[in-house]
Design a protein around this motif. Sequence first.
Motif, PDB file in Angstrom:
ATOM      1  N   TRP A  17       0.810  -1.218   0.000  1.00  0.00           N
ATOM      2  CA  TRP A  17       0.000   0.000   0.000  1.00  0.00           C
ATOM      3  C   TRP A  17       0.846   1.273   0.000  1.00  0.00           C
ATOM      4  CZ3 TRP A  17       1.599   2.450   4.300  1.00  0.00           C
ATOM      5  CH2 TRP A  17       1.976   1.694   5.395  1.00  0.00           C
ATOM      6  N   ALA A  18       2.144   1.178   0.225  1.00  0.00           N
ATOM      7  CA  ALA A  18       2.987   2.371   0.378  1.00  0.00           C
ATOM      8  C   ALA A  18       2.943   3.288  -0.851  1.00  0.00           C
ATOM      9  CB  ALA A  18       4.415   1.968   0.706  1.00  0.00           C
ATOM     10  N   PRO A  19       3.021   2.772  -2.088  1.00  0.00           N
ATOM     11  CA  PRO A  19       2.953   3.681  -3.246  1.00  0.00           C
ATOM     12  C   PRO A  19       1.628   4.420  -3.346  1.00  0.00           C
ATOM     13  CG  PRO A  19       3.862   1.552  -3.879  1.00  0.00           C
ATOM     14  CD  PRO A  19       3.320   1.390  -2.502  1.00  0.00           C
ATOM     15  N   VAL A  20       0.551   3.815  -2.869  1.00  0.00           N
ATOM     16  CA  VAL A  20      -0.751   4.474  -2.891  1.00  0.00           C
ATOM     17  C   VAL A  20      -0.711   5.708  -1.999  1.00  0.00           C
ATOM     18  CG1 VAL A  20      -3.209   4.206  -2.362  1.00  0.00           C
ATOM     19  CG2 VAL A  20      -1.905   2.274  -3.320  1.00  0.00           C
ATOM     20  N   VAL A  21      -0.170   5.542  -0.795  1.00  0.00           N
ATOM     21  CA  VAL A  21      -0.051   6.666   0.138  1.00  0.00           C
ATOM     22  C   VAL A  21       0.885   7.728  -0.434  1.00  0.00           C
ATOM     23  CG1 VAL A  21       0.738   7.352   2.435  1.00  0.00           C
ATOM     24  CG2 VAL A  21      -0.538   5.214   2.141  1.00  0.00           C
ATOM     25  N   ALA A  22       2.007   7.292  -0.995  1.00  0.00           N
ATOM     26  CA  ALA A  22       2.992   8.239  -1.537  1.00  0.00           C
ATOM     27  C   ALA A  22       2.397   9.087  -2.653  1.00  0.00           C
ATOM     28  CB  ALA A  22       4.223   7.483  -2.030  1.00  0.00           C
ATOM     29  N   ASP A  23       1.570   8.480  -3.511  1.00  0.00           N
ATOM     30  CA  ASP A  23       0.976   9.226  -4.616  1.00  0.00           C
ATOM     31  C   ASP A  23       0.016  10.304  -4.107  1.00  0.00           C
ATOM     32  OD1 ASP A  23       2.371   7.749  -6.456  1.00  0.00           O
ATOM     33  OD2 ASP A  23       0.700   6.441  -7.001  1.00  0.00           O
ATOM     34  N   ILE A  24      -0.808   9.968  -3.125  1.00  0.00           N
ATOM     35  CA  ILE A  24      -1.745  10.960  -2.588  1.00  0.00           C
ATOM     36  C   ILE A  24      -0.980  12.061  -1.861  1.00  0.00           C
ATOM     37  CG2 ILE A  24      -3.656  11.336  -0.995  1.00  0.00           C
ATOM     38  CD1 ILE A  24      -4.454   9.834  -3.512  1.00  0.00           C
ATOM     39  N   ARG A  25       0.027  11.674  -1.093  1.00  0.00           N
ATOM     40  CA  ARG A  25       0.814  12.682  -0.374  1.00  0.00           C
ATOM     41  C   ARG A  25       1.497  13.629  -1.352  1.00  0.00           C
ATOM     42  NH1 ARG A  25       3.685   9.459   2.778  1.00  0.00           N
ATOM     43  NH2 ARG A  25       5.489   9.390   1.399  1.00  0.00           N
ATOM     44  N   ASP A  40      -9.467  11.551  -0.060  1.00  0.00           N
ATOM     45  CA  ASP A  40      -8.829  10.950  -1.227  1.00  0.00           C
ATOM     46  C   ASP A  40      -7.962   9.766  -0.837  1.00  0.00           C
ATOM     47  OD1 ASP A  40     -10.051  12.846  -2.764  1.00  0.00           O
ATOM     48  OD2 ASP A  40      -8.245  14.053  -3.119  1.00  0.00           O
ATOM     49  N   LEU A  41      -7.298   9.855   0.317  1.00  0.00           N
ATOM     50  CA  LEU A  41      -6.458   8.742   0.753  1.00  0.00           C
ATOM     51  C   LEU A  41      -7.306   7.530   1.101  1.00  0.00           C
ATOM     52  CD1 LEU A  41      -3.749   7.542   1.437  1.00  0.00           C
ATOM     53  CD2 LEU A  41      -3.859   8.669   3.681  1.00  0.00           C
ATOM     54  N   ARG A  42      -8.404   7.738   1.808  1.00  0.00           N
ATOM     55  CA  ARG A  42      -9.296   6.620   2.128  1.00  0.00           C
ATOM     56  C   ARG A  42      -9.777   5.933   0.850  1.00  0.00           C
ATOM     57  NH1 ARG A  42     -11.709   6.215   7.207  1.00  0.00           N
ATOM     58  NH2 ARG A  42     -11.061   7.808   8.706  1.00  0.00           N
ATOM     59  N   GLN A  43     -10.208   6.728  -0.117  1.00  0.00           N
ATOM     60  CA  GLN A  43     -10.738   6.153  -1.352  1.00  0.00           C
ATOM     61  C   GLN A  43      -9.649   5.394  -2.112  1.00  0.00           C
ATOM     62  OE1 GLN A  43     -14.110   6.210  -2.313  1.00  0.00           O
ATOM     63  NE2 GLN A  43     -13.215   4.565  -3.576  1.00  0.00           N
ATOM     64  N   ALA A  44      -8.459   5.963  -2.174  1.00  0.00           N
ATOM     65  CA  ALA A  44      -7.366   5.301  -2.893  1.00  0.00           C
ATOM     66  C   ALA A  44      -6.981   3.993  -2.233  1.00  0.00           C
ATOM     67  CB  ALA A  44      -6.159   6.239  -2.973  1.00  0.00           C
ATOM     68  N   LEU A  45      -6.982   3.965  -0.907  1.00  0.00           N
ATOM     69  CA  LEU A  45      -6.643   2.735  -0.197  1.00  0.00           C
ATOM     70  C   LEU A  45      -7.700   1.658  -0.432  1.00  0.00           C
ATOM     71  CD1 LEU A  45      -5.309   4.246   3.142  1.00  0.00           C
ATOM     72  CD2 LEU A  45      -3.973   2.901   1.500  1.00  0.00           C
ATOM     73  N   LEU A  46      -8.969   2.049  -0.408  1.00  0.00           N
ATOM     74  CA  LEU A  46     -10.028   1.074  -0.645  1.00  0.00           C
ATOM     75  C   LEU A  46     -10.033   0.609  -2.104  1.00  0.00           C
ATOM     76  CD1 LEU A  46     -12.863   2.649   1.506  1.00  0.00           C
ATOM     77  CD2 LEU A  46     -11.690   0.464   1.915  1.00  0.00           C
ATOM     78  N   ASP A  47      -9.693   1.490  -3.028  1.00  0.00           N
ATOM     79  CA  ASP A  47      -9.557   1.064  -4.419  1.00  0.00           C
ATOM     80  C   ASP A  47      -8.423   0.058  -4.564  1.00  0.00           C
ATOM     81  OD1 ASP A  47     -11.628   2.726  -5.131  1.00  0.00           O
ATOM     82  OD2 ASP A  47     -10.333   4.322  -5.922  1.00  0.00           O
TER      83      ASP A  47
END
Length: 265
Positions: free
Chosen positions: A154-162, A237-244
Amino acid sequence: MTLADPRAFVGAEPYYARYRPWYPDGLFTELADRFDLDGTQHALDLGCGPGTVALPLAPLVAEVIAVDPAPGMLEQGRLLAADRSVHNVRWQHGDSSALLGMDLPPLDLCVMAKAFHWMDRDQVLADLDQLTTPRAGVVVVSAGPPGSTPLPAWAPVVADIRAAYLGTARRAGRGFYPEPQEQFRDTLARSAFSQVTLASWDHLVVRSVEELVGLQFSNSYSTPVQLGNRRDAFERDLRQALLDHDRSGRYEETIRTEALIAIRP
């Protein structure tokens, strides 16, 4: 450089106390065995944050002096200590550049965790040489050198939103994160505490979406203060990206804890 600019974590303190993982029990068993901790020693937790080291260490020693430059971190530590009925931690506001002026007792152990990377490491170790008893040790606890631990899926997902909200440079309060140019083991090896051994532990952590979002607010590079009025949008946006990324809502990470245990030859 001194301990982290206290402004770097303004707004992050309650998230740090709640969402940062605690260190494994094996670390404290190792410290007790290596330094014959029997409830009579004085230990320093330098850069203590909310007491992630100080509180589990306290039952093993007479006193832990927990030092941090951020008043909010010390307040979180006091709250956690009261909740856990821990009464032998001295919460002290201070900076690593002023160790010799803190009127510390002779120290049998000094533990530094993530805050070590913010310090003038050579000077701190020289000061500790003056402040510690002959058989004392210095222990640096971290996740290991940068890049040595695989990132969770999941780390790249968080990095992209950040990056979308805060840019790609790794911020730290009003400045930027100072990536150490030398491995901590090499810094220790040229100090008075030059006999260095390594102990490590891996443990699996499973977080919910809420916990993973809260973890981001605990970081100096993504605090609620930095996000300002974009904080709610960032969280959405982070919640949605993580669930996606993973609809299960369970996000695994294997956490590596390394302790560099340094003593005098």
